[in-house]
Scaffold this motif. Structure first.
Motif, PDB file in Angstrom:
ATOM      1  N   CYS A  22       0.832  -1.211   0.000  1.00 40.89           N
ATOM      2  CA  CYS A  22       0.000   0.000   0.000  1.00 40.89           C
ATOM      3  C   CYS A  22       0.862   1.254   0.000  1.00 40.89           C
ATOM      4  CB  CYS A  22      -0.931   0.002   1.215  1.00 40.89           C
ATOM      5  SG  CYS A  22      -2.286  -1.171   1.150  1.00 40.89           S
ATOM      6  N   ASN A  23       1.889   1.250   0.833  1.00 43.42           N
ATOM      7  CA  ASN A  23       2.782   2.411   0.903  1.00 43.42           C
ATOM      8  C   ASN A  23       3.491   2.633  -0.433  1.00 43.42           C
ATOM      9  OD1 ASN A  23       2.094   2.757   3.578  1.00 43.42           O
ATOM     10  ND2 ASN A  23       3.846   1.600   4.355  1.00 43.42           N
ATOM     11  N   HIS A  24       3.917   1.543  -1.078  1.00 40.29           N
ATOM     12  CA  HIS A  24       4.593   1.649  -2.375  1.00 40.29           C
ATOM     13  C   HIS A  24       3.651   2.238  -3.428  1.00 40.29           C
ATOM     14  CE1 HIS A  24       7.382   0.693  -5.594  1.00 40.29           C
ATOM     15  NE2 HIS A  24       6.429   0.036  -6.238  1.00 40.29           N
ATOM     16  N   VAL A  25       2.415   1.756  -3.457  1.00 36.34           N
ATOM     17  CA  VAL A  25       1.436   2.259  -4.432  1.00 36.34           C
ATOM     18  C   VAL A  25       1.121   3.722  -4.162  1.00 36.34           C
ATOM     19  CG1 VAL A  25      -0.953   2.034  -5.247  1.00 36.34           C
ATOM     20  CG2 VAL A  25       0.455  -0.005  -4.924  1.00 36.34           C
ATOM     21  N   ASN A  26       1.025   4.095  -2.893  1.00 36.42           N
ATOM     22  CA  ASN A  26       0.731   5.497  -2.560  1.00 36.42           C
ATOM     23  C   ASN A  26       1.833   6.430  -3.048  1.00 36.42           C
ATOM     24  OD1 ASN A  26      -1.713   4.949  -1.332  1.00 36.42           O
ATOM     25  ND2 ASN A  26      -0.815   4.674   0.698  1.00 36.42           N
ATOM     26  N   VAL A  27       3.083   5.971  -2.946  1.00 33.69           N
ATOM     27  CA  VAL A  27       4.197   6.777  -3.452  1.00 33.69           C
ATOM     28  C   VAL A  27       4.078   6.956  -4.965  1.00 33.69           C
ATOM     29  CG1 VAL A  27       6.696   6.828  -3.815  1.00 33.69           C
ATOM     30  CG2 VAL A  27       5.782   6.174  -1.582  1.00 33.69           C
ATOM     31  N   LEU A  28       3.770   5.869  -5.669  1.00 32.69           N
ATOM     32  CA  LEU A  28       3.638   5.942  -7.127  1.00 32.69           C
ATOM     33  C   LEU A  28       2.442   6.801  -7.536  1.00 32.69           C
ATOM     34  CD1 LEU A  28       4.387   2.242  -8.181  1.00 32.69           C
ATOM     35  CD2 LEU A  28       5.955   4.186  -8.094  1.00 32.69           C
ATOM     36  N   MET A  29       1.378   6.781  -6.733  1.00 31.36           N
ATOM     37  CA  MET A  29       0.194   7.584  -7.059  1.00 31.36           C
ATOM     38  C   MET A  29       0.505   9.078  -7.003  1.00 31.36           C
ATOM     39  SD  MET A  29      -2.583   5.648  -7.670  1.00 31.36           S
ATOM     40  CE  MET A  29      -4.027   6.572  -7.169  1.00 31.36           C
ATOM     41  N   SER A  30       1.498   9.445  -6.210  1.00 31.68           N
ATOM     42  CA  SER A  30       1.845  10.860  -6.080  1.00 31.68           C
ATOM     43  C   SER A  30       2.764  11.345  -7.211  1.00 31.68           C
ATOM     44  CB  SER A  30       2.526  11.111  -4.728  1.00 31.68           C
ATOM     45  OG  SER A  30       3.770  10.433  -4.656  1.00 31.68           O
ATOM     46  N   CYS A  31       3.259  10.416  -8.037  1.00 31.63           N
ATOM     47  CA  CYS A  31       4.152  10.796  -9.132  1.00 31.63           C
ATOM     48  C   CYS A  31       3.336  11.322 -10.316  1.00 31.63           C
ATOM     49  CB  CYS A  31       4.986   9.602  -9.589  1.00 31.63           C
ATOM     50  SG  CYS A  31       6.090   8.943  -8.318  1.00 31.63           S
ATOM     51  N   SER A  33       4.128  10.771 -13.414  1.00 32.88           N
ATOM     52  CA  SER A  33       4.042   9.639 -14.331  1.00 32.88           C
ATOM     53  C   SER A  33       5.026   8.569 -13.873  1.00 32.88           C
ATOM     54  CB  SER A  33       4.347  10.070 -15.769  1.00 32.88           C
ATOM     55  OG  SER A  33       5.675  10.567 -15.868  1.00 32.88           O
ATOM     56  N   LEU A  34       4.830   7.339 -14.377  1.00 34.27           N
ATOM     57  CA  LEU A  34       5.722   6.239 -14.002  1.00 34.27           C
ATOM     58  C   LEU A  34       6.847   6.108 -15.021  1.00 34.27           C
ATOM     59  CD1 LEU A  34       3.301   3.373 -12.844  1.00 34.27           C
ATOM     60  CD2 LEU A  34       4.287   5.235 -11.514  1.00 34.27           C
ATOM     61  N   SER A  35       8.059   5.932 -14.513  1.00 35.70           N
ATOM     62  CA  SER A  35       9.179   5.648 -15.401  1.00 35.70           C
ATOM     63  C   SER A  35       9.113   4.177 -15.800  1.00 35.70           C
ATOM     64  CB  SER A  35      10.500   5.939 -14.696  1.00 35.70           C
ATOM     65  OG  SER A  35      10.691   5.023 -13.627  1.00 35.70           O
ATOM     66  N   SER A  36       9.918   3.791 -16.762  1.00 37.68           N
ATOM     67  CA  SER A  36       9.937   2.394 -17.212  1.00 37.68           C
ATOM     68  C   SER A  36      10.336   1.458 -16.072  1.00 37.68           C
ATOM     69  CB  SER A  36      10.908   2.232 -18.386  1.00 37.68           C
ATOM     70  OG  SER A  36      10.480   2.996 -19.488  1.00 37.68           O
ATOM     71  N   LEU A  37      11.325   1.869 -15.280  1.00 42.61           N
ATOM     72  CA  LEU A  37      11.765   1.030 -14.166  1.00 42.61           C
ATOM     73  C   LEU A  37      10.665   0.899 -13.111  1.00 42.61           C
ATOM     74  CD1 LEU A  37      15.480   2.174 -13.655  1.00 42.61           C
ATOM     75  CD2 LEU A  37      14.660  -0.006 -14.584  1.00 42.61           C
ATOM     76  N   GLN A  38       9.967   2.021 -12.828  1.00 40.95           N
ATOM     77  CA  GLN A  38       8.878   1.971 -11.847  1.00 40.95           C
ATOM     78  C   GLN A  38       7.765   1.043 -12.320  1.00 40.95           C
ATOM     79  OE1 GLN A  38       8.165   6.231 -11.617  1.00 40.95           O
ATOM     80  NE2 GLN A  38       8.864   6.266  -9.475  1.00 40.95           N
ATOM     81  N   ARG A  39       7.456   1.091 -13.607  1.00 49.66           N
ATOM     82  CA  ARG A  39       6.396   0.247 -14.149  1.00 49.66           C
ATOM     83  C   ARG A  39       6.783  -1.228 -14.056  1.00 49.66           C
ATOM     84  NH1 ARG A  39       5.548  -2.032 -18.906  1.00 49.66           N
ATOM     85  NH2 ARG A  39       7.264  -0.897 -19.910  1.00 49.66           N
ATOM     86  N   GLY A  44       6.139  -6.556 -11.270  1.00 49.69           N
ATOM     87  CA  GLY A  44       6.700  -7.675 -10.514  1.00 49.69           C
ATOM     88  C   GLY A  44       6.104  -7.791  -9.124  1.00 49.69           C
ATOM     89  N   ARG A  45       5.977  -6.662  -8.446  1.00 47.22           N
ATOM     90  CA  ARG A  45       5.419  -6.685  -7.091  1.00 47.22           C
ATOM     91  C   ARG A  45       3.944  -7.063  -7.116  1.00 47.22           C
ATOM     92  NH1 ARG A  45       8.197  -2.101  -3.315  1.00 47.22           N
ATOM     93  NH2 ARG A  45       6.855  -3.172  -1.824  1.00 47.22           N
ATOM     94  N   SER A  97      -2.513   3.279 -17.006  1.00 41.47           N
ATOM     95  CA  SER A  97      -2.154   4.656 -17.373  1.00 41.47           C
ATOM     96  C   SER A  97      -0.731   4.721 -17.915  1.00 41.47           C
ATOM     97  CB  SER A  97      -2.288   5.575 -16.152  1.00 41.47           C
ATOM     98  OG  SER A  97      -3.623   5.618 -15.706  1.00 41.47           O
ATOM     99  N   ALA A  98       0.182   3.950 -17.296  1.00 44.15           N
ATOM    100  CA  ALA A  98       1.576   3.954 -17.749  1.00 44.15           C
ATOM    101  C   ALA A  98       1.706   3.351 -19.135  1.00 44.15           C
ATOM    102  CB  ALA A  98       2.444   3.187 -16.755  1.00 44.15           C
ATOM    103  N   ASP A  99       0.960   2.274 -19.406  1.00 43.73           N
ATOM    104  CA  ASP A  99       1.011   1.632 -20.719  1.00 43.73           C
ATOM    105  C   ASP A  99       0.476   2.547 -21.812  1.00 43.73           C
ATOM    106  OD1 ASP A  99       2.115  -0.610 -19.651  1.00 43.73           O
ATOM    107  OD2 ASP A  99       0.211  -1.703 -19.469  1.00 43.73           O
ATOM    108  N   ALA A 100      -0.483   3.389 -21.445  1.00 42.66           N
ATOM    109  CA  ALA A 100      -1.058   4.311 -22.419  1.00 42.66           C
ATOM    110  C   ALA A 100      -0.225   5.576 -22.571  1.00 42.66           C
ATOM    111  CB  ALA A 100      -2.493   4.682 -22.018  1.00 42.66           C
ATOM    112  N   GLY A 101       0.828   5.715 -21.751  1.00 41.05           N
ATOM    113  CA  GLY A 101       1.686   6.897 -21.822  1.00 41.05           C
ATOM    114  C   GLY A 101       0.964   8.147 -21.396  1.00 41.05           C
TER     115      GLY A 101
END
Length: 550
Positions: A22-31, A33-39, A44-45, A97-101
């Motif tokens: 949950c904490n990891h997803v919350n951090v990504l939600m605040s970005c 956009s997602l980088s390729s590595l983040q995606r 994987g997670r 959203s990341a896949d759609a750019g």
């Protein structure tokens, strides 16, 4: 017990993994956009996270079988499932959203200090410009009807369909229930008797055909269920409780798509205050109130259950045909039907009694003459019976009233004025002893060795005193809770020694309130004038008032 403790510790480790994700997803939600590595990392997670539920489910099933408090165990499951499905949906949304750019929330510019122009993306991938109000002090989020429509946002309590699969979830819960049947034959006997009566009365019907695999076009929902034992009940010792808050694979539950409806009955305090003004009073409750109201056949697939009387038999599915306890709309649907019956009454007194003297299914009314009460109650009984609402468990402070309105088999000697009659226990509950016509308290509290903030709050929340008759005693417990907040104590840590000593004394002296006797009737015969005298006081720790009727 040791085995159960080990399972609970393992479950805590799984819940910690859920929190980390949950904490990891919350951090990504605040970005932005997602980088390729983040995606890639999130994918994987998420794959590992999908397997986490199976691990939790296997442990939880064992805990539910071993637990002496299955209701608490089922509550833990519901909390985990709600949180699990919500964060899984968020993670999948990020990946889409990341896949759609797409950058779904970047700021394109600002018009002035208090607003900003942003680009938002609809569920169809379309981009729209919208102006937002910047207010870091706000505690609520608002969106205009026009933008909501453009974005295609789902709106809670408006969409009447449910997506996702629920059969497997309900099946797992039922198999867990069957394991408890094996451990407790007496519990199984009561449970099977309850369900057989449910079917015999026509309140549920077995589905005639075998179930086909779920497809996206199916509109169905399977309710998990479990039993609640109430030995204090004079009628039903065990009742099945249906869990309409259990989420489907889409993370949506049946309760989430329902409208709750407004409160249409008067609050309990108003009813009790009137109840104390009548010289002659009577009370009762409606038998199986919810189940007296039929659900339209087209909606019954949303109220299906899994059941069988013996593990050797194949699993059967049933539709519940009536309003079901545990669904969000049930209280409104049942009470609306009840209050609507007031329009059938020919007498203004009876009409007012039906509209104002019922609290859910409890009836508390009265008058200043025996004949007047008997006449009113007989018409109330007649009007309600026309809609299959039947009143039972009659109590009165006048045997003459009881003799004229009911037979002796439907009479009990004490009314518990508990707000939740399905609760397993109350620390402090108000009751009316009808023959002696006084109010009293029934107190039951466990003196636990470890005293924590959570345990103290649990005790306070179980205190039922709607008239505030023992407010001076209860406020001491609330002051303790106030001090724990000021001292920033954690929920499950042992409280300081001074508070622990005070709490122990409080718990030991609280049962002395069982000796308290308070006259129900607060007025007198032939009164010419009534005066109300109010006294108030306040300190740094609490404030209160007391009202006297003269």
């Amino acid at each position: 017990m040791a085995n159960e403790d080990l399972l609970i510790r393992k479950r805590s480790a799984i819940k910690a993994k859920l929190t980390n994700f949950c904490n990891h997803v919350n951090v990504l939600m605040s970005c932005d956009s997602l980088s390729s590595l983040q995606r890639i990392e999130l994918e994987g997670r998420l794959r590992k996270f999908d397997a986490l539920y199976d691990e939790f489910d296997n442990l939880q099933l064992e805990i539910e079988v071993l637990s002496d408090k299955p209701d608490e165990a089922y509550g833990e499951r519901a909390k985990f499932e709600e949180r699990y499905h919500a964060v899984a949906a968020q993670a999948r949304s990020l990946l889409i959203s990341a896949d759609a750019g797409v950058d779904g929330g970047s700021v394109a510019g600002s018009a002035d200090k208090s607003t900003a122009l942003v680009t938002v993306v609809s569920t169809r991938g379309e981009k729209f410009d919208a102006r937002i109000l910047l207010d870091n002090g706000s505690t609520a989020n608002f969106i205009t009807e026009t933008l909501c429509h453009k974005l295609g946002l789902p709106r809670r309590n408006v969409n009447s369909t449910i997506s996702g699969e629920s059969y497997e979830m309900a099946k797992r819960r039922f198999l867990s229930l069957e394991r408890r049947f094996l451990r407790d034959p007496s519990f199984k006997e009561r449970y099977v008797a309850f369900m057989e009566e449910y079917e015999r009365l026509g309140h549920m019907t077995e589905n005639p055909t075998s179930r086909k695999p779920h497809s996206g076009d199916d509109i169905e929902y399977f309710l998990p269920h479990h039993g609640v034992i109430r030995e204090s009940s004079s009628t039903t010792k065990l009742r099945a409780v249906f869990d309409a808050s259990a989420a489907t694979t889409s993370g949506v539950s049946f309760n989430q798509i329902q409208m709750v409806g407004p409160t249409i009955q008067e609050d309990l305090l108003s009813i009790l205050l009137r109840f104390r003004q009548y010289k002659y009073v009577i009370s009762g409750d409606i038998a199986r109130m919810y189940r007296a109201v039929a659900v339209t056949p087209s909606q019954r697939p949303l109220q299906q259950i899994i059941f069988r009387t013996d593990p050797k038999l194949p699993l059967k599915t049933y539709c519940l045909n009536t309003v079901t306890y545990g669904t969000a709309s049930a209280p409104y649907l049942a009470t609306k039907c009840l209050v609507s019956l007031a329009n059938v009454a020919t007498s203004p007194t009876v009409k007012s009694s039906i509209e104002r003297d019922f609290y859910i299914d409890d009836y508390l009314s009265g008058g200043n003459s025996v004949s007047g009460v008997v006449e009113m109650v007989k018409e109330v009984i007649s009007v309600l019976a026309s809609a299959n609402f039947h009143i039972r468990k009659w109590q009165s402070n006048s045997s003459s009233i009881l003799d004229q309105v009911c037979d002796s088999s439907t009479v009990v000697d004490c009314l518990r004025l508990s707000e939740d009659k399905n609760a397993s226990s109350k620390t402090l509950g108000l009751r009316w002893v009808c023959e002696a016509d006084y109010l009293a308290f029934s107190i039951s509290i466990d003196d636990k060795k470890q005293v924590s903030k959570r345990q103290i709050l649990s005790v306070i929340s179980q205190i039922f005193d709607p008239l505030g008759l023992v407010g001076p005693c209860v406020v001491e417990a609330k002051i303790v809770m106030q001090k724990l907040w000021l001292d920033k104590c954690d929920w499950d840590e042992q409280v300081p020694e001074s508070i622990c000593h005070f709490w122990s004394n409080f718990v030991n002296t609280l049962p002395s309130l069982n000796n308290l006797r308070i006259p129900r009737w607060v007025v007198c015969d032939n009164a010419i004038l009534h005066e109300i005298h109010v006294f108030t006081d306040a300190s740094e720790r609490a404030f209160g008032c007391c009202v006297y009727l003269r």
